[in-house]
Design an enzyme around this catalytic site. Structure first.
Site, mmCIF file in Angstrom:
data_model
loop_
_atom_site.group_PDB
_atom_site.id
_atom_site.type_symbol
_atom_site.label_atom_id
_atom_site.label_comp_id
_atom_site.label_asym_id
_atom_site.label_seq_id
_atom_site.Cartn_x
_atom_site.Cartn_y
_atom_site.Cartn_z
ATOM 1 N N ASP A 410 0.855 -1.189 0.000
ATOM 2 C CA ASP A 410 0.000 0.000 0.000
ATOM 3 C C ASP A 410 0.895 1.245 0.000
ATOM 4 O OD1 ASP A 410 -2.304 1.581 0.238
ATOM 5 O OD2 ASP A 410 -2.380 1.401 2.426
ATOM 6 N N GLU A 413 2.673 4.932 -4.043
ATOM 7 C CA GLU A 413 2.716 5.870 -5.182
ATOM 8 C C GLU A 413 4.067 6.585 -5.272
ATOM 9 O OE1 GLU A 413 0.263 5.660 -2.876
ATOM 10 O OE2 GLU A 413 -0.983 4.420 -4.164
ATOM 11 N N ASP A 488 -9.038 3.602 -2.547
ATOM 12 C CA ASP A 488 -10.030 4.004 -1.541
ATOM 13 C C ASP A 488 -11.323 4.514 -2.158
ATOM 14 O OD1 ASP A 488 -8.110 3.248 0.212
ATOM 15 O OD2 ASP A 488 -7.481 5.284 0.737
HETATM 16 O O1 MIG Z 1 -3.734 6.261 4.507
HETATM 17 O O2 MIG Z 1 -3.595 1.028 5.769
HETATM 18 O O3 MIG Z 1 -5.885 2.218 0.380
HETATM 19 O O4 MIG Z 1 -6.883 0.067 1.819
HETATM 20 O O5 MIG Z 1 -6.851 0.257 4.626
HETATM 21 C C1 MIG Z 1 -4.535 5.116 4.431
HETATM 22 C C2 MIG Z 1 -4.750 1.781 5.886
HETATM 23 C C3 MIG Z 1 -3.670 3.919 4.254
HETATM 24 C C4 MIG Z 1 -4.899 3.102 2.353
HETATM 25 C C5 MIG Z 1 -5.393 1.880 1.646
HETATM 26 C C6 MIG Z 1 -6.438 1.220 2.498
HETATM 27 C C7 MIG Z 1 -5.857 0.857 3.839
HETATM 28 C C8 MIG Z 1 -5.342 2.116 4.528
HETATM 29 N N1 MIG Z 1 -4.358 2.781 3.667
#
Ligand code: MIG
Length: 822
Positions: A410, A413, A488
């Site tokens: 996650d 980017e 999200d």
């Molecule tokens: O700033 O890890 O897209 O699926 O639950 C949020 C917490 C960070 C973004 C992800 C989301 C995840 C969440 N993350």
């Protein structure tokens, strides 16, 4: 262009192509053939290289304002050695032509402009005569003629209309929670698109990981363009003319998805966060006690100690090994989130070794770049460097040994909370495999290189097993390392339809392993919306429900008893269809042709349905039409040519027209292509609970008895032994007439053999009772036999749907079944 210090939001508002002073290519001064298929051209202060890589593929490189090309490296391209095609060359006063057997590249000399023609000499695609390939400062751009009837598809994860004509869109991997259809760019960059005109398609892959943009007629009505803020013009032209051919060649160029572990195609349950460990156990127990199948539970960021990746929070997860062993015994795989940011903390092992090994992205002055993410101040591993990717891969050993089976990348980017650009400073320095360069020039491949490091590291730590990695950010070719989800989203009907569009677009852009957060990540879905979204989930390769931290519980049993029944049935159906779904994913791994195929993909000549993105085929034989509207209990479906069986009613429809079918809340409308056969299995609570037994083949005869074939694929589901021939592939051939049907299941190809089991054929026959059924030329008895008495054969008519049901032991040798009604 002075936007390096601006925020992304401001950056997007700048009409950069309008204020720039574009210099396009002048006349060709000189040219030189590097080999029979490659020509290098100089025009004024520019250099252009045209290389025919294959019959249907051309690479164009150009530095409009420089006399030499760079080294030409790519983060996406994996196939570099193409067998040189036979190319004929023709030079006239006005143009140079390179012709393969399927396309012609015509390079106009005055000025230098490129056109692509098909072998019959029809113009397919051409540089805009006025602008063509251009440069302004560091920016480069290509302008093309835009015929009024040409349409554009692809570009991966984009929320807007499925047909990109009339849109302007950018590539800059961005973390934008609760994005809407107009939010652009999003998390992933796949700079590859199709142009479709008069039923024929071509493809263009613009290989540039810096900030780039694509304008399909927003700027001007008769031209479209693509370009980037730095780097070279470097694009590939695929002449098609079918989308299938284009995608096949594109994925040959940038790599295909490896065959996923079978368990990753089971149902997956996520939320931010299941914590502490007692809550994880409770979720697992609920699935089993409620008899709702599930293979995967996720751990979101709270399993860690202060969000330090590769650690456990000892208070909430005092004995991870025990937890994971217990869950494994119950058939659950656990996937853990891994973010890229490493907390700056001298008592933290990953930080210390990263620092000691010089693995972090640095500022231009050489000090470590830092930015805030969940753990606080962090350093960012430089995944563009092989040495760092290896180091990163080694960090997984602790979690691997604890029993974590999958990896959720996650924030890659990468997302940074406190910089003006919301990512790593654009001037920060990467020590890439190809030499040092700025973050700006590498931004869009950061996430993909993180998944590469993760995938390769885990593959090394668990040799012989197929890794499962899920990612939010990616670039062209990222499917080699990870499945992808759409970030999200929101619990709304609009987002639901958008999720489908995005998954379809990613699918035709090379990434077949896609899915969205079922039910929506932010906000709370109605029982109806959750149920409908879950139903679509049957037909998205990644079937994962997820939720944001502040939302109430969203597991499939949280919407009242009636919906619990419906949701259970939905997940049961996914598991029943797994043999087919697995086969479809195997085909995607082998050929690049995705599971989810929008209508334009196989029917580009169907101009009325070109933009259709609310129905799709899943594999070659299922047509899926999810209910995307609140309250709807009917659905209109455009059936492509041929004949289609309604899965729920068995009704046979003639295609080539629109039909309306019932879609009560417990049904997702879908159809089976007449002539197809769909392998299915018994419902299990998780994929490895029991071997497939019986293997039930649903046979949907073609009404006029034309000969058709279906391929079934099986293997052990987890290892790489299929690469050495340990798989089982069989072909079922159907042929017949009004009076008879013959089914021939071929002998096994490959050396994988499942344990002894029953084989059931269920043949839709509209209630017609056969006079005679013969199995391997022996007359079969009409009697009902339970699947547990494996050694006997028999057939009977199913009371409910009038299907002829034939059972025999599955000896994986060839089976010949003849049904005669006379
Ligand atoms: O700033 O890890 O897209 O699926 O639950 C949020 C917490 C960070 C973004 C992800 C989301 C995840 C969440 N993350």
């Amino acid at each position: 262009m002075q936007h390096r210090s601006l925020t992304i939001a401001a950056l997007l508002l700048l009409p950069c192509t309008l204020i720039a002073q574009w210099k396009s290519l002048p006349d060709v001064d000189s040219l030189r053939y590097e080999n029979g298929a490659t020509v290098l051209l100089h025009a004024g202060k520019s250099v252009t290289r045209v290389q025919v890589l294959a019959d249907d593929l051309v690479r164009i490189r150009c530095v409009p304002g420089g006399s030499a090309l760079g080294a030409g490296f790519s983060w996406a391209v994996v196939k570099r050695d193409w067998k040189p095609p036979v190319v004929r060359r023709l030079e006239t006063d006005s143009a140079i032509t390179l012709a393969s057997t399927t396309l012609k590249v015509v390079i106009g000399r005055r000025p230098l402009r490129i056109s692509f023609l098909d072998s019959a000499g029809h113009l397919v695609n051409a540089d805009h005569p006025g602008k063509g390939m251009s440069q302004s400062g560091n920016e480069i751009r290509v302008w093309k003629i835009m015929p009024p009837d040409e349409h554009y598809f692809g570009l991966g994860e984009k929320g807007g209309s499925f047909n990109r004509r009339g849109s302007h869109t950018a590539m800059w991997n961005s973390d934008i929670p609760a994005y809407g259809p107009d939010t652009d760019p999003l998390y992933q960059s796949i700079p590859f698109f199709y142009g479709v005109r008069e039923g024929k398609a071509y493809g263009i892959f613009f290989d540039n990981p810096a900030w780039s943009s694509f304008d399909f007629g927003k700027e001007s009505r008769n031209q479209y363009s693509f370009g980037a803020e730095s780097g070279e013009i470097d694009y590939y032209f695929f002449c098609g003319p079918t989308p299938r051919k284009i995608l096949s060649t594109f994925t040959e160029l940038v790599g295909r998805m490896p065959l996923p572990p079978r368990w990753s195609l089971g149902y997956q349950q996520c939320r931010w966060s299941y914590t502490p460990e007692s809550r994880v156990r409770e979720i697992a127990e609920s699935f089993r006690s409620q008899r709702i199948p599930c293979d995967v539970i996720y751990l979101d960021i709270d399993y860690m100690e202060g969000y330090r990746v590769f650690t456990w929070n000892a208070r909430n997860f005092p004995s991870p090994e025990r937890l994971l062993t217990d869950l494994a015994r119950d058939g659950f795989k656990v996937v853990a989130i891994i973010d890229p940011g490493i907390k700056i903390d001298s008592s933290y092992a990953a930080y210390r070794s990263g620092e000691a090994g010089n693995h972090f992205v640095s500022r231009s002055d050489g000090t470590v770049f830092t930015g805030d993410v969940w753990p606080g101040r962090c350093a960012f591993p430089d995944f563009t460097n092989q040495r760092t990717r290896t180091w990163w891969g080694e960090q997984f050993s602790g979690l691997v040994h604890s029993g974590i089976k999958g990896w959720w990348n996650d924030m890659n980017e990468p997302s940074v909370f406190n910089t003006p650009t919301r990512t790593i400073d654009l001037a920060a320095v990467h020590r890439t495999d190809f030499g040092p360069s700025s973050h700006a020039g590498n931004h869009n491949i950061y996430g993909m290189q993180m998944t590469r490091a993760t995938f390769e590291g885990v593959r090394k730590l668990v040799p012989g097993e197929r890794p499962f990695v899920l990612t939010r950010a990616s670039y062209a070719g990222g499917q080699q390392f990870a499945a992808a989800w759409t970030g999200d989203n929101v619990a709304s009907w609009e987002h639901f339809a958008m999720a489908l569009r995005m998954c379809l677009s990613m699918s035709i852009s090379g990434q077949p392993f896609v899915g969205s957060d079922i039910g929506g990540f932010l906000g709370y879905p109605s029982g109806e919306l959750f149920a409908r979204w879950l139903q679509l989930g049957i037909f998205t390769p990644l079937m994962r429900a997820h939720s944001e931290i502040n939302e109430p519980n969203k597991e499939p049993w949280e919407y009242g008893a009636e919906f619990t029944v419906i949701n259970r049935e939905t997940i049961n159906l996914r598991y029943a269809l797994l043999p087919y779904i697995y086969g479809v994913m195997q085909e995607a791994a082998a050929t690049g042709i995705p599971a989810m195929r929008p209508m334009m993909f196989d029917n580009p000549t169907d101009l009325i349905n070109l933009d259709e993105s609310t129905q799709f085929t899943f594999g070659s034989d299922l047509l899926v039409a999810p209910v995307l509207q609140q309250g709807a209990v009917k659905r209109r479906v455009n059936l492509p040519a041929g004949f289609w069986y309604d899965y729920w009613t068995g009704v046979l429809h003639a295609g080539g027209k629109e039909v309306s079918v019932d879609a009560p809340i417990n049904r997702i409308p879908f159809f089976i292509r007449a002539g197809a056969a769909i392998p299915t299995q018994q419902v299990v609570q998780y994929t490895s609970e029991a071997p497939v037994d019986p293997l039930t083949i649903l046979v949907y005869p073609h009404p006029s008895g034309i000969r058709t074939q279906s391929v079934f694929y099986e293997d052990d589901g987890t290892s790489l032994r299929f690469q050495k021939g340990e798989y089982l592939r069989r072909t079922l051939t159907q042929s017949g007439s009004v009076d008879s049907l013959t089914l021939v299941l071929s002998a096994a190809e490959g050396i994988y053999r499942p344990a002894s089991r029953s084989l059931i054929f269920r043949v839709l026959s509209a209630g017609k009772t056969p006079k005679r059924v013969t199995l391997n030329n022996m007359s079969s008895n009409r009697r009902e036999i339970s699947p547990s008495t494996r050694q006997e054969d028999g057939w009977w008519m199913d009371e409910k749907d009038g299907a002829i049901t034939i059972r025999c032991p599955d000896r994986t040798d060839s089976v010949r079944l003849a049904i005669s009604y006379r």
